[in-house]
Design an enzyme around this catalytic site. Structure first.
Site, PDB file in Angstrom:
ATOM      1  N   GLU A 105      -9.526 -10.862  -7.649  1.00 49.89           N
ATOM      2  CA  GLU A 105      -8.536  -9.744  -7.917  1.00 49.89           C
ATOM      3  C   GLU A 105      -7.389  -9.803  -8.464  1.00 49.89           C
ATOM      4  O   GLU A 105      -6.850  -8.788  -9.201  1.00 49.89           O
ATOM      5  CB  GLU A 105      -8.032  -9.803  -6.029  1.00 49.89           C
ATOM      6  N   ASN A 162      -2.166   0.350   6.519  1.00 47.67           N
ATOM      7  CA  ASN A 162      -1.450  -0.920   7.298  1.00 47.67           C
ATOM      8  C   ASN A 162      -0.426  -1.482   6.141  1.00 47.67           C
ATOM      9  O   ASN A 162      -0.578  -2.758   6.353  1.00 47.67           O
ATOM     10  CB  ASN A 162      -2.590  -1.621   7.761  1.00 47.67           C
ATOM     11  N   HIS A 207      -2.318  -5.509   1.579  1.00 47.90           N
ATOM     12  CA  HIS A 207      -3.528  -6.036   1.340  1.00 47.90           C
ATOM     13  C   HIS A 207      -3.202  -7.626   0.980  1.00 47.90           C
ATOM     14  O   HIS A 207      -2.147  -7.848   0.154  1.00 47.90           O
ATOM     15  CB  HIS A 207      -4.421  -5.487   0.183  1.00 47.90           C
ATOM     16  N   TYR A 259     -12.146  -2.443  -3.816  1.00 52.22           N
ATOM     17  CA  TYR A 259     -12.891  -2.471  -2.321  1.00 52.22           C
ATOM     18  C   TYR A 259     -14.489  -2.259  -2.325  1.00 52.22           C
ATOM     19  O   TYR A 259     -15.125  -1.866  -1.499  1.00 52.22           O
ATOM     20  CB  TYR A 259     -12.242  -1.379  -1.576  1.00 52.22           C
ATOM     21  N   LYS A 312       0.760  -1.246   0.102  1.00 53.23           N
ATOM     22  CA  LYS A 312       0.128   0.013   0.028  1.00 53.23           C
ATOM     23  C   LYS A 312       0.946   1.211  -0.205  1.00 53.23           C
ATOM     24  O   LYS A 312       2.112   1.212   0.175  1.00 53.23           O
ATOM     25  CB  LYS A 312      -0.932  -0.055   1.255  1.00 53.23           C
TER      26      LYS A 312
HETATM   27  P1  ATP Z   1      -7.000  -5.999   3.293  1.00 54.93           P
HETATM   28  O1  ATP Z   1      -8.545  -6.196   2.719  1.00 54.93           O
HETATM   29  O2  ATP Z   1      -6.555  -4.810   2.998  1.00 54.93           O
HETATM   30  O3  ATP Z   1      -6.039  -7.113   3.011  1.00 54.93           O
HETATM   31  P2  ATP Z   1      -8.338  -6.724   5.843  1.00 54.93           P
HETATM   32  O4  ATP Z   1      -8.726  -7.898   5.111  1.00 54.93           O
HETATM   33  O5  ATP Z   1      -7.211  -7.322   6.762  1.00 54.93           O
HETATM   34  O6  ATP Z   1      -7.343  -6.035   4.915  1.00 54.93           O
HETATM   35  P3  ATP Z   1     -10.603  -5.510   5.667  1.00 54.93           P
HETATM   36  O7  ATP Z   1     -11.632  -5.556   6.778  1.00 54.93           O
HETATM   37  O8  ATP Z   1     -10.949  -6.346   4.550  1.00 54.93           O
HETATM   38  O9  ATP Z   1      -9.093  -5.868   6.248  1.00 54.93           O
HETATM   39  O10 ATP Z   1     -10.538  -3.944   5.511  1.00 54.93           O
HETATM   40  C1  ATP Z   1      -9.906  -3.552   4.086  1.00 54.93           C
HETATM   41  C2  ATP Z   1      -9.104  -2.394   4.513  1.00 54.93           C
HETATM   42  O11 ATP Z   1      -9.670  -1.295   4.889  1.00 54.93           O
HETATM   43  C3  ATP Z   1      -7.910  -2.613   5.802  1.00 54.93           C
HETATM   44  O12 ATP Z   1      -6.790  -3.134   5.221  1.00 54.93           O
HETATM   45  C4  ATP Z   1      -7.887  -1.175   6.152  1.00 54.93           C
HETATM   46  O13 ATP Z   1      -6.702  -0.455   5.322  1.00 54.93           O
HETATM   47  C5  ATP Z   1      -9.138  -0.416   6.083  1.00 54.93           C
HETATM   48  N1  ATP Z   1      -9.711  -0.311   7.114  1.00 54.93           N
HETATM   49  C6  ATP Z   1     -10.488  -1.533   7.735  1.00 54.93           C
HETATM   50  N2  ATP Z   1     -11.010  -1.198   9.021  1.00 54.93           N
HETATM   51  C7  ATP Z   1     -10.929   0.255   9.104  1.00 54.93           C
HETATM   52  C8  ATP Z   1     -11.050   1.130  10.080  1.00 54.93           C
HETATM   53  N3  ATP Z   1     -11.922   0.880  11.247  1.00 54.93           N
HETATM   54  N4  ATP Z   1     -10.903   2.439   9.764  1.00 54.93           N
HETATM   55  C9  ATP Z   1     -10.029   2.790   8.833  1.00 54.93           C
HETATM   56  N5  ATP Z   1      -9.719   1.640   7.679  1.00 54.93           N
HETATM   57  C10 ATP Z   1     -10.123   0.485   7.924  1.00 54.93           C
HETATM   58 MG    MG Z   2      -9.938  -7.933   3.244  1.00 52.16          MG
END
Ligand code: ATP
Ligand code: MG
Length: 140
Positions: A128, A114, A117, A51, A11
């Site tokens: 994807e 973070n 992804h 997303y 990211k």
């Molecule tokens: P990713 O899909 O990016 O691998 P993940 O599966 O661990 O991460 P998801 O629940 O799919 O998490 O959320 C997608 C992304 O949205 C997260 O990686 C983060 O960047 C963002 N995100 C999730 N929760 C929050 C939040 N509470 N506040 C801000 N951003 C968030």
């Molecule tokens: Mg995810």
């Protein structure tokens, strides 16, 4: 032996700090092979599509803005049990909860910024990967 595949994004918070190689080292040390990789600037349309499942979540706008704020590195990773393995290598979404040695523990700035992804299922990995790579781009 070729394993299964997952889709990864390094990211903007990580590319901005010049951490592509450091993240890739954690991926490779974790037993996954980078079989395709490209650095891109995501457009708003690409990020919103990628997303789309989160479009009703309160952080959706912030997430799209972040993912288009700078370059990302899109990747295909291959190895045994690639989806689950990469989620282990990345660590928990919130870096405060991520295990030691994971990408997010090592590098993430916050739950939003973070660093990585990874796909959450084989089915989503396939979708994807197809959004960003053609079969000829992937060399296992
Ligand atoms: P990713 O899909 O990016 O691998 P993940 O599966 O661990 O991460 P998801 O629940 O799919 O998490 O959320 C997608 C992304 O949205 C997260 O990686 C983060 O960047 C963002 N995100 C999730 N929760 C929050 C939040 N509470 N506040 C801000 N951003 C968030
Ligand atoms: Mg995810």
């Amino acid at each position: 032996m070729a394993g299964t595949r997952t889709f990864s994004i390094i990211k903007p918070d990580a590319t901005e700090r010049n951490l592509t190689g450091a993240v890739n080292k954690v991926i490779e040390d974790g037993g996954l092979r980078i079989v395709a990789q490209r650095r891109i600037q995501m457009t708003q349309v690409q990020a919103e599509r990628f997303y789309g499942v989160h479009s009703e979540r309160p952080f959706f706008g912030e997430l799209v803005e972040f993912m288009t704020s700078g370059p990302v590195v899109v990747q295909v990773l291959e190895g045994e049990n690639a989806v689950a393995r990469y989620r282990d290598i990345m660590g928990a979404t919130n870096p405060a909860e991520a295990a030691d040695g994971t990408i997010r523990k090592l590098f993430a700035k916050s739950i939003g910024e973070n660093s990585a992804h990874g796909s959450d299922s084989d089915e989503n990995a396939e979708l994807e990967i197809a959004q960003f790579f053609s079969a000829a781009d992937i060399v296992g």
